[in-house]
Design an enzyme around this catalytic site. Structure first.
Site, mmCIF file in Angstrom:
data_model
loop_
_atom_site.group_PDB
_atom_site.id
_atom_site.type_symbol
_atom_site.label_atom_id
_atom_site.label_comp_id
_atom_site.label_asym_id
_atom_site.label_seq_id
_atom_site.Cartn_x
_atom_site.Cartn_y
_atom_site.Cartn_z
ATOM 1 N N ASN A 9 23.381 8.236 71.927
ATOM 2 C CA ASN A 9 24.393 7.803 72.896
ATOM 3 C C ASN A 9 23.665 7.343 74.152
ATOM 4 O O ASN A 9 23.195 8.162 74.937
ATOM 5 C CB ASN A 9 25.330 8.986 73.200
ATOM 6 C CG ASN A 9 26.348 8.648 74.270
ATOM 7 O OD1 ASN A 9 26.508 7.486 74.647
ATOM 8 N ND2 ASN A 9 27.047 9.658 74.763
ATOM 9 N N TRP A 10 23.565 6.017 74.299
ATOM 10 C CA TRP A 10 22.800 5.477 75.436
ATOM 11 C C TRP A 10 23.561 5.605 76.759
ATOM 12 O O TRP A 10 23.007 5.365 77.810
ATOM 13 C CB TRP A 10 22.469 4.000 75.187
ATOM 14 C CG TRP A 10 21.506 3.750 74.056
ATOM 15 C CD1 TRP A 10 20.991 4.669 73.171
ATOM 16 C CD2 TRP A 10 20.935 2.486 73.689
ATOM 17 N NE1 TRP A 10 20.133 4.054 72.285
ATOM 18 C CE2 TRP A 10 20.086 2.711 72.574
ATOM 19 C CE3 TRP A 10 21.056 1.185 74.175
ATOM 20 C CZ2 TRP A 10 19.364 1.677 71.960
ATOM 21 C CZ3 TRP A 10 20.344 0.166 73.563
ATOM 22 C CH2 TRP A 10 19.502 0.408 72.469
ATOM 23 N N LYS A 11 24.828 5.924 76.688
ATOM 24 C CA LYS A 11 25.683 6.020 77.893
ATOM 25 C C LYS A 11 25.557 4.738 78.724
ATOM 26 O O LYS A 11 25.387 3.666 78.159
ATOM 27 C CB LYS A 11 25.343 7.276 78.697
ATOM 28 C CG LYS A 11 25.332 8.528 77.834
ATOM 29 C CD LYS A 11 25.332 9.788 78.636
ATOM 30 C CE LYS A 11 25.161 10.977 77.695
ATOM 31 N NZ LYS A 11 25.317 12.258 78.338
ATOM 32 N N HIS A 98 34.206 11.834 74.037
ATOM 33 C CA HIS A 98 33.008 12.447 74.643
ATOM 34 C C HIS A 98 33.451 13.247 75.877
ATOM 35 O O HIS A 98 34.388 12.857 76.573
ATOM 36 C CB HIS A 98 32.007 11.353 75.033
ATOM 37 C CG HIS A 98 30.684 11.914 75.436
ATOM 38 N ND1 HIS A 98 30.452 12.443 76.685
ATOM 39 C CD2 HIS A 98 29.526 12.070 74.749
ATOM 40 C CE1 HIS A 98 29.203 12.884 76.752
ATOM 41 N NE2 HIS A 98 28.619 12.674 75.587
ATOM 42 N N GLU A 100 32.363 13.415 78.725
ATOM 43 C CA GLU A 100 32.391 12.633 79.974
ATOM 44 C C GLU A 100 33.671 11.803 80.056
ATOM 45 O O GLU A 100 34.218 11.588 81.140
ATOM 46 C CB GLU A 100 31.129 11.759 80.066
ATOM 47 C CG GLU A 100 29.905 12.615 80.335
ATOM 48 C CD GLU A 100 28.597 12.078 79.779
ATOM 49 O OE1 GLU A 100 28.524 10.884 79.427
ATOM 50 O OE2 GLU A 100 27.635 12.871 79.691
ATOM 51 N N GLU A 170 29.834 19.295 70.717
ATOM 52 C CA GLU A 170 28.955 19.162 71.887
ATOM 53 C C GLU A 170 29.399 20.129 72.979
ATOM 54 O O GLU A 170 30.303 19.803 73.763
ATOM 55 C CB GLU A 170 29.041 17.733 72.445
ATOM 56 C CG GLU A 170 28.583 16.656 71.490
ATOM 57 C CD GLU A 170 28.080 15.449 72.254
ATOM 58 O OE1 GLU A 170 26.908 15.107 72.094
ATOM 59 O OE2 GLU A 170 28.845 14.867 73.051
ATOM 60 N N GLY A 176 23.070 17.092 78.687
ATOM 61 C CA GLY A 176 22.295 16.573 79.815
ATOM 62 C C GLY A 176 21.737 17.661 80.708
ATOM 63 O O GLY A 176 21.275 17.389 81.815
ATOM 64 N N SER A 216 21.471 18.273 74.532
ATOM 65 C CA SER A 216 20.033 18.429 74.792
ATOM 66 C C SER A 216 19.201 18.556 73.518
ATOM 67 O O SER A 216 18.223 19.315 73.469
ATOM 68 C CB SER A 216 19.780 19.610 75.735
ATOM 69 O OG SER A 216 20.406 19.373 76.985
ATOM 70 N N GLY A 237 21.772 12.272 73.573
ATOM 71 C CA GLY A 237 21.920 11.484 74.793
ATOM 72 C C GLY A 237 20.572 11.094 75.355
ATOM 73 O O GLY A 237 19.950 10.115 74.922
ATOM 74 N N GLY A 238 20.076 11.887 76.308
ATOM 75 C CA GLY A 238 18.848 11.556 77.035
ATOM 76 C C GLY A 238 17.682 11.136 76.148
ATOM 77 O O GLY A 238 17.022 10.124 76.408
HETATM 78 C C1 PEP Z 1 25.564 13.360 74.832
HETATM 79 O O1 PEP Z 1 25.755 12.725 75.834
HETATM 80 O O2 PEP Z 1 26.329 13.220 73.867
HETATM 81 C C2 PEP Z 1 24.455 14.290 74.810
HETATM 82 C C3 PEP Z 1 24.404 15.168 73.845
HETATM 83 O O3 PEP Z 1 23.539 14.186 75.819
HETATM 84 P P1 PEP Z 1 22.125 14.965 75.941
HETATM 85 O O4 PEP Z 1 21.441 14.844 74.603
HETATM 86 O O5 PEP Z 1 21.397 14.265 77.021
HETATM 87 O O6 PEP Z 1 22.443 16.379 76.251
#
Ligand code: PEP
Length: 253
Positions: A9-11, A98, A100, A170, A176, A216, A237-238
């Site tokens: 997920n590049w956001k 998600h 967010e 999640e 994050g 994460s 994500g990251g």
């Molecule tokens: C996400 O945004 O779906 C996510 C899991 O982010 P991260 O891996 O950065 O925690």
């Protein structure tokens, strides 16, 4: 057998040039290094879906995915993107709900049920996110909340439709933050979700649905998480913003 999936997920990150570089690197590394039958999904900003899809090509294991889409078919919804538009450019996956989107854009279970319907109607695969905030985990309400999220947005589907959904668990406190759920915490919640699906749709249907973990995920913890029997991959994500890290995660499945 259910699919093994690693989705990035590049956001709201990357410029066009950076997105092209990242997609090309991931494609090269995944093709060269990722064995087995896991699929890899690059969930890019909407603007970059088409260029990234062109880089990925008609690959049988690397796909693009959107990060959201409208519940409406078409019309006066300025700034929105429809499932039909995604379909028309060959995008097969869409992240829905998600945390967010739930937190900053007020998306709730009822709205997400509509989005799931719209996405399925256009034969796209929703990656439906659920997960509890920290205070809910600390007060031991996490299982009840996640079951409710799944019920509210998925339990109106019939057996054949629900099998087309990918679920991403999640925990909000792990997104994050660098704080991952332990493999045991992830396994426990995935088992709860699968049991809940089985109570409504039967064990065979529940066993056919991929449930991936997000929060994460890194090259350091992916192997242990993905080894859990009910964890069918990850939503990343990251670490998906760096081709080497993301490929190492994809190799862990
Ligand atoms: C996400 O945004 O779906 C996510 C899991 O982010 P991260 O891996 O950065 O925690």
């Amino acid at each position: 057998m259910r699919k093994k999936i690693v989705a990035g997920n590049w956001k709201m990150n990357k410029t066009l040039e950076e997105a092209n570089v990242l997609a090309s690197e991931v494609k090269g590394m995944v093709e060269a290094e990722v064995k087995g039958n896991a699929i890899v999904i690059l969930c890019t900003p909407s603007l970059f879906l088409l260029p990234v899809k062109n880089i990925v090509g008609n690959n049988t294991r690397i796909f693009v995915g959107a990060q959201n889409c409208s519940e409406h078919e078409s019309g006066a919804y300025t700034g929105e993107i429809s499932a039909a538009m995604l379909k028309s450019i060959g995008v097969p996956y869409v992240i829905l709900g998600h945390s967010e989107r739930r937190q900053y854009f007020g998306e709730d279970g009822a709205l997400l049920a509509k989005k799931v319907d719209t996405v399925l109607k256009h034969s796209l695969t929703p990656i439906f996110c659920c997960g509890e905030p920290l205070e809910v985990r600390e007060s031991n309400g996490h299982e009840a909340l996640v079951k409710k999220q799944v019920e509210e947005s998925l339990f109106h589907l019939d057996s054949s439709a629900v099998q087309k959904v990918v679920i991403a668990y999640e925990p909000v406190w792990a997104i994050g933050t660098g704080k991952t759920a332990s493999a045991q915490q992830a396994q426990d919640m995935h088992a709860v979700i699968r049991k809940h699906l089985a109570s409504k749709y039967g064990q065979d249907v529940a066993d056919s649905i991929s449930i991936i973990y997000g929060g994460s995920v890194s090259a350091a913890n992916a192997k242990e998480l993905f080894a859990c029997p009910d964890v069918d991959g990850g939503l990343v994500g990251g670490a998906s913003l760096k081709s080497r890290d993301f490929t190492e995660i994809a190799k862990s499945i």
